[in-house]
Motif scaffolding. Structure first.
Motif, short mmCIF file in Angstrom:
data_model
loop_
_atom_site.label_atom_id
_atom_site.label_comp_id
_atom_site.label_asym_id
_atom_site.label_seq_id
_atom_site.Cartn_x
_atom_site.Cartn_y
_atom_site.Cartn_z
N ARG A 85 0.80 -1.25 -0.18
CA ARG A 85 0.05 -0.19 -0.21
C ARG A 85 0.68 1.42 0.08
O ARG A 85 0.48 2.20 -0.78
N LEU A 86 2.00 1.16 0.69
CA LEU A 86 2.80 2.56 0.78
C LEU A 86 3.59 2.61 -0.47
O LEU A 86 3.73 3.70 -1.01
N ILE A 87 4.21 1.51 -1.14
CA ILE A 87 4.81 1.70 -2.43
C ILE A 87 4.13 2.26 -3.48
O ILE A 87 4.50 3.04 -4.31
N GLN A 88 2.67 1.63 -3.40
CA GLN A 88 1.77 2.04 -4.51
C GLN A 88 1.55 3.49 -4.39
O GLN A 88 1.60 4.45 -5.58
N TRP A 89 1.42 4.30 -3.09
CA TRP A 89 1.43 5.69 -3.14
C TRP A 89 2.71 6.52 -3.51
O TRP A 89 2.66 7.32 -3.98
N LEU A 90 3.76 5.61 -2.98
CA LEU A 90 4.93 6.41 -3.17
C LEU A 90 5.17 6.42 -4.89
O LEU A 90 5.85 7.43 -5.48
N VAL A 91 4.62 5.46 -5.61
CA VAL A 91 4.70 5.38 -7.08
C VAL A 91 3.90 6.49 -7.52
O VAL A 91 4.50 7.22 -8.56
N LYS A 92 2.66 6.68 -7.18
CA LYS A 92 1.87 7.76 -7.49
C LYS A 92 2.31 9.03 -7.25
O LYS A 92 2.19 10.20 -8.05
N LEU A 93 3.18 9.22 -6.15
CA LEU A 93 3.77 10.52 -5.79
C LEU A 93 5.00 10.57 -6.64
O LEU A 93 6.11 11.28 -6.01
N GLU A 94 5.26 10.13 -7.86
CA GLU A 94 6.43 10.18 -8.48
C GLU A 94 7.59 9.64 -8.08
O GLU A 94 8.83 10.21 -8.18
N GLY A 95 7.51 8.72 -7.26
CA GLY A 95 8.60 8.01 -6.59
C GLY A 95 9.44 8.74 -5.66
O GLY A 95 10.29 8.06 -4.92
N GLU A 96 8.85 9.82 -5.19
CA GLU A 96 9.65 10.64 -3.95
C GLU A 96 8.78 11.13 -3.06
O GLU A 96 7.86 11.79 -3.81
N ALA A 97 8.58 11.00 -1.72
CA ALA A 97 7.71 11.59 -0.80
C ALA A 97 8.34 11.49 0.45
O ALA A 97 9.02 10.93 0.83
#
Ligand code: PHE
Length: 509
Positions: A85-97
């Motif tokens: 769940r975390l990585i999916q959002w990280l990817v959506k956030l352009e890989g950095e957050a």
């Protein structure tokens, strides 16, 4: 039995089992036989053992592991693993957050977030800059075997271990460690007719009812002459029963009590909260003794101070610490502080209780013991607990010597089943001579200390007005329990593992 024997010699349950096997074409799992024959599981198992002995059946055993989702596992199977769940959002956030942002978006609770971060790192999916609290993706987060297994289990409900591929079996272990799956092992038993068994059932089995209890009626009517009495095999395994029973540690405490009582000792008890005076000062432990430090001893925050005994006793203890008073010793040569002696603590040994008792019972003979709790400010590990039990005893009488002490302890430990006890020289501030009783544990190839022991020094006896020698000893109860119960981690005694409590025999002797 041989084939020549008549069918009638088979017991009723064995006959029913054979008939069920015939119906099942010669082969069947115990659960199937249970349904077909109407017999109880234990009855079939007993019948199976005797039929096997008579070579009428073969008994096959197979271990089967069943894998099911735990409750947490089911939740993750629905929502995805926290790291997913975390990585999916990280990817959506352009890989950095920032960690904060990604966690918030993924709607992870606080403890789940920690788990997710840990696994992101372990799976190499992302990197965490700890200082800036920033997350950055590292590689494509491929669906792992753990996730495949989660969804398979979610679809199917459960799996039999052997049906899984090697990779998935590894994933089972990984998920088990995360407590997302439960692995249940059981033994499947299958009965199969042998050739001899087949021949027997083909010839026909007629079930003759057996009588398992001879009633007055059977005797009066003479019916017992014809009845087939059930033979009991008292060596056959029966079902395990788990009656309520005393906790293993309490059983050991009871054993220790009995050993002391048999030897003519009387039990005493005292308060857990003691003044430093009885725990240390009366035992001639100087006020700067390392055992008194906070790291070793629990001091009470509220109330901080307790009362001291009659003035003359305190004065004599003070003088003995300072100059040795009349004892012939030079004492510890420092200025004794009554405030330090008033401080309240959780007793660090039960010697505080025996020495206090002695101060109030000066007439010989005195023969008392205690088995009670003590407290030490220890980091808990496989060898140490902060709250534990001590076994303590004293004997005060005219002319008793070290030999009496050794004899008493030999006898005491012998009563508890420890034969190989040795006595080695040792040191305690309050005894002279001092020794320790040690016991050899073959498994550890080591001698372990059972108790400290010795004769109280004049510096302890004179201030209390004791005129005869005092034999004293004290040691850990848990140590003894570990030896008796075969436990090698002290914490285990308090974990209350139900399986262990059930397996431990009711009777320790
Ligand atoms: N009190 C000591 C301990 O806690 C044991 C002991 C008791 C030693 C009596 C000598 C005499 O280890």
């Amino acid at each position: 039995m041989t084939e020549g024997n008549s069918v009638a010699e088979l017991r009723e349950n064995a006959q029913k089992t054979l008939l069920a096997l015939k119906k099942l074409n010669g082969k069947g799992l115990v659960d199937r036989i249970l349904k077909v024959s109407g017999l109880a599981h234990a009855a079939i198992m007993r019948a199976a053992l005797s039929l096997q002995e008579e070579k009428l059946i073969r008994l096959h055993e197979e271990k089967q592991t069943t894998i099911t989702l735990s409750e947490e596992g089911r939740r993750y199977a629905q929502k995805g693993l926290p790291e997913r769940r975390l990585i999916q959002w990280l990817v959506k956030l352009e890989g950095e957050a920032s960690v904060e942002n990604a966690v918030k978006k993924a709607r992870l609770e606080k403890n789940t977030a920690t788990i997710a971060l840990g696994w992101l790192h372990r799976k190499g999916w992302a990197k965490l800059d700890k200082k800036k609290r920033m997350l950055r993706t590292l590689k494509e987060p491929m669906i792992g075997n753990d996730e495949k297994l989660l969804s398979l289990l979610y679809e199917k409900g459960s799996f039999v271990g052997e049906d899984l591929s090697k990779e998935l079996q590894k994933a089972v272990q990984a998920l088990k460690r995360r407590r997302l799956v439960e692995v249940d092992e059981k033994t499947l038993r299958e009965l199969e007719l042998t050739d001899a068994g087949w021949r027997l059932v083909k010839r026909g089995i007629e079930i003759v009812e057996e009588v398992s209890q001879v009633t007055p009626e059977l005797i009066i009517t003479g019916g017992w002459r014809k009845a087939r009495l059930r033979k009991f095999d008292v060596t056959a395994p029966g079902p395990s029963v788990y009656p309520g029973k005393v906790h293993p540690l309490q059983q050991i405490i009871q054993m220790v009590r009995e050993a002391f009582l048999e030897m003519g000792f009387t039990e005493i008890r005292g308060p857990i909260v003691q003044t430093a005076f009885w725990n240390f000062d009366a035992l001639f432990q100087p006020q700067d003794h390392p055992a008194r430090e906070m790291m070793d001893t629990f001091y009470l925050a509220q109330p901080k101070k307790g009362g001291l005994p009659r003035n003359d006793v305190v004065d004599k203890v003070a003088k003995t610490h300072e100059t040795g008073w009349v004892t012939g010793s030079r004492g510890w040569e420092y200025l004794w502080s009554p405030e330090e002696a008033q401080r309240l603590i959780l007793r660090t040994h039960t010697t505080a209780v025996t020495v206090h008792y002695l101060a109030e019972h000066k007439e010989p003979p005195v023969k008392v013991f205690s088995v009670d709790r003590i407290y030490r400010n220890e980091k808990v590990d496989y060898k140490h607990l902060a709250e534990l039990h001590q076994i303590e005893g004293i004997v005060m009488d005219k002319g008793v010597t070290l030999r009496d002490l050794i004899g008493t302890l030999k006898e005491f430990y012998l009563k508890l089943g420890l034969k190989k006890v040795q006595f080695w020289p040792s040191y305690f501030p309050y005894t002279e001579p001092s020794a320790q009783a040690v016991f050899y544990i073959p498994k550890l190839k080591a001698w372990v200390e059972l108790c400290g022991m010795g004769l109280f020094r004049p510096e302890v006896l004179a201030p209390l007005g004791i005129e005869h020698p005092v034999l004293a000893w004290g040691g850990g109860l848990e140590r003894l329990a570990m030896i008796r119960l075969g436990v090698d981690d002290i914490r285990f005694l308090y974990k209350n593992d139900l399986g262990w409590i059930r397996r431990t025999p009711l009777c320790q002797r």
